[in-house]
Design an enzyme around this catalytic site. Structure first.
Site, PDB file in Angstrom:
ATOM      1  N   GLU A  29      -8.723  -2.516   6.737  1.00  0.00           N
ATOM      2  CA  GLU A  29      -7.768  -2.627   7.827  1.00  0.00           C
ATOM      3  C   GLU A  29      -8.261  -3.652   8.850  1.00  0.00           C
ATOM      4  OE1 GLU A  29      -6.217   0.952   9.495  1.00  0.00           O
ATOM      5  OE2 GLU A  29      -6.686   2.180   7.726  1.00  0.00           O
ATOM      6  N   HIS A  37       0.832  -1.206   0.000  1.00  0.00           N
ATOM      7  CA  HIS A  37       0.000   0.000   0.000  1.00  0.00           C
ATOM      8  C   HIS A  37       0.868   1.258   0.000  1.00  0.00           C
ATOM      9  CE1 HIS A  37      -3.224   2.796   0.897  1.00  0.00           C
ATOM     10  NE2 HIS A  37      -2.580   3.193   1.992  1.00  0.00           N
TER      11      HIS A  37
END
Length: 394
Positions: free
Chosen positions: A193, A125
């Site tokens: 997440e 990411h």
């Protein structure tokens, strides 16, 4: 297994799991429960019989903080006792009145969150974002491979799954303008997440080592860190995320204890260059947890928690390395979890290449995140975290 209990074959909430949460019904105020199959075991009612070896009054509280504070030696033993009772075909103290259909209950935020920290711990990411907004040859900033980058977030706007999320209004800089405007975000995004719940207070001024960090982690949740990318991009220099993040984050209602995830421990990626001694972490300290994101009915991402470059123990050790203390109920989020292939990217920022190959979230869209490890009777899942986008306020 007791005859009054049925666990569907694809259930996240098997007897191998038994996560903790807070629920209520019209005739039962908020209280502690355990998810099992399609039901909730009412721990507070079960505790009224004096069957536990601790003061069961903590199970009648509207959050789990006091129960968690008893320590893992108590909470793990209580979970093991329940597991044994549910496995019995006869002689179990669990009766029909102790079970509530989950569909008839309201699920609540399971802990009172004092503080919340969001990390930035997926190398995939961080690299993807760095390539978009900086020199692609220097996507990672110089510090990234040396410490788990994080920022202090806003605990008051963390909501439980199912709570609608209002499109935020903020200051942003349109690409065709030299002056900022104040209007609803045009680039509303999700972030896939996971978060861990702190299970033990630490002493101010005393760091927590990597080796002892697990003593301070009670369990894990799914976490959606909603983001307004255009607000974030305009405001984040020089102090980092603020209003582009703090309007809402969503969590799943069930906390899966670390002991349920123990069979799914795996080694994380090799960390190069080697990290400083206080962050050195050997062995299997990541977890193999399959993750999925749907926008409305379309699956847009399949990822896995095992990809995380910085593990939870390292995050907590670094967080407290300056003497910062943590408290029961504090939440530590992983940062966006992305894999190596485009279908595993954990945000629309990456999936759409910053809006050049698709759109960000629209009003009325529903984002659903799920996660689980294992299968069949060994499956350990997190349920889901769901949020629907409401229009900005006029």
């Amino acid at each position: 297994m007791i005859k009054l209990l049925t666990i569907p074959p694809d259930s996240d909430f098997t007897l191998a799991n038994l996560p903790f949460g807070i629920f209520s019904t019209p005739d039962r105020p908020r209280r502690a429960g355990i998810a099992v199959g399609d039901d909730i075991l009412d721990l507070a009612m079960l505790g009224e019989s004096g069957i536990f070896d601790f003061d069961a009054a903590v199970l009648n509280r509207p959050v789990l903080n006091d129960f968690i504070t008893l320590g893992k030696s108590v909470t793990s033993r209580a979970r093991s006792q329940v597991q044994g009772w549910l496995e019995k075909e006869q002689g179990s103290p669990v009766q029909a009145r102790h079970l509530v259909p989950m569909a008839e209950a309201t699920l609540h935020l399971p802990v009172q969150i004092g503080d919340y920290t969001d990390f930035y711990s997926s190398i995939e990411h961080a690299t993807n974002v760095g390539r978009m907004f900086r020199d692609p040859e220097k996507a990672l900033l110089p510090n990234w491979r040396h410490l788990p980058v994080g920022y202090h977030g806003r605990a008051s706007s963390i909501v439980v799954s199912g709570t609608p999320v209002r499109r935020p209004v903020g200051q942003l800089m349109p690409s065709d303008s030299n002056h900022p405007v104040f209007e609803p975000t045009r680039r509303l995004d999700f972030e896939l997440e996971m978060a861990f719940v702190v299970g033990k207070d630490s002493e101010l001024g005393r760091p927590i080592s990597v080796g002892e960090a697990e003593e301070y982690i009670f369990g894990m949740l799914l976490f959606n860190d909603w983001s307004a990318r255009d607000i974030q991009r305009w405001e984040y220099v020089p102090l980092g995320p603020f209003l582009g993040k703090s309007f809402a984050s969503s969590v799943s209602p069930w906390i899966v204890p670390l002991e349920a995830l123990a069979p799914f421990r795996v080694a994380g990626p090799e960390q190069t260059p080697g990290v400083l001694p206080y962050l050195q972490s050997g062995g299997a300290n990541n977890y193999d947890i399959d993750l999925q994101v749907r926008v409305n009915e379309t699956t847009v991402c399949r990822s896995n928690f095992r990809y995380m470059y910085w593990n939870m123990q390292q995050q907590l050790a670094h967080h407290t390395s300056n003497g910062c203390n943590v408290r029961v109920g504090d939440l530590m989020a992983s940062g966006t979890i992305s894999g190596q292939t485009p279908d595993s990217y954990g945000s629309l920022l990456e999936l759409t290449e910053n809006g050049t190959r698709g759109s960000f979230l629209r009003d009325g869209d529903t984002v659903t995140m799920t996660g689980h490890s294992g299968s069949g009777s060994s499956r350990v899942g997190f349920g889901s975290v769901v949020g629907r986008i409401l229009p900005a306020r006029n």
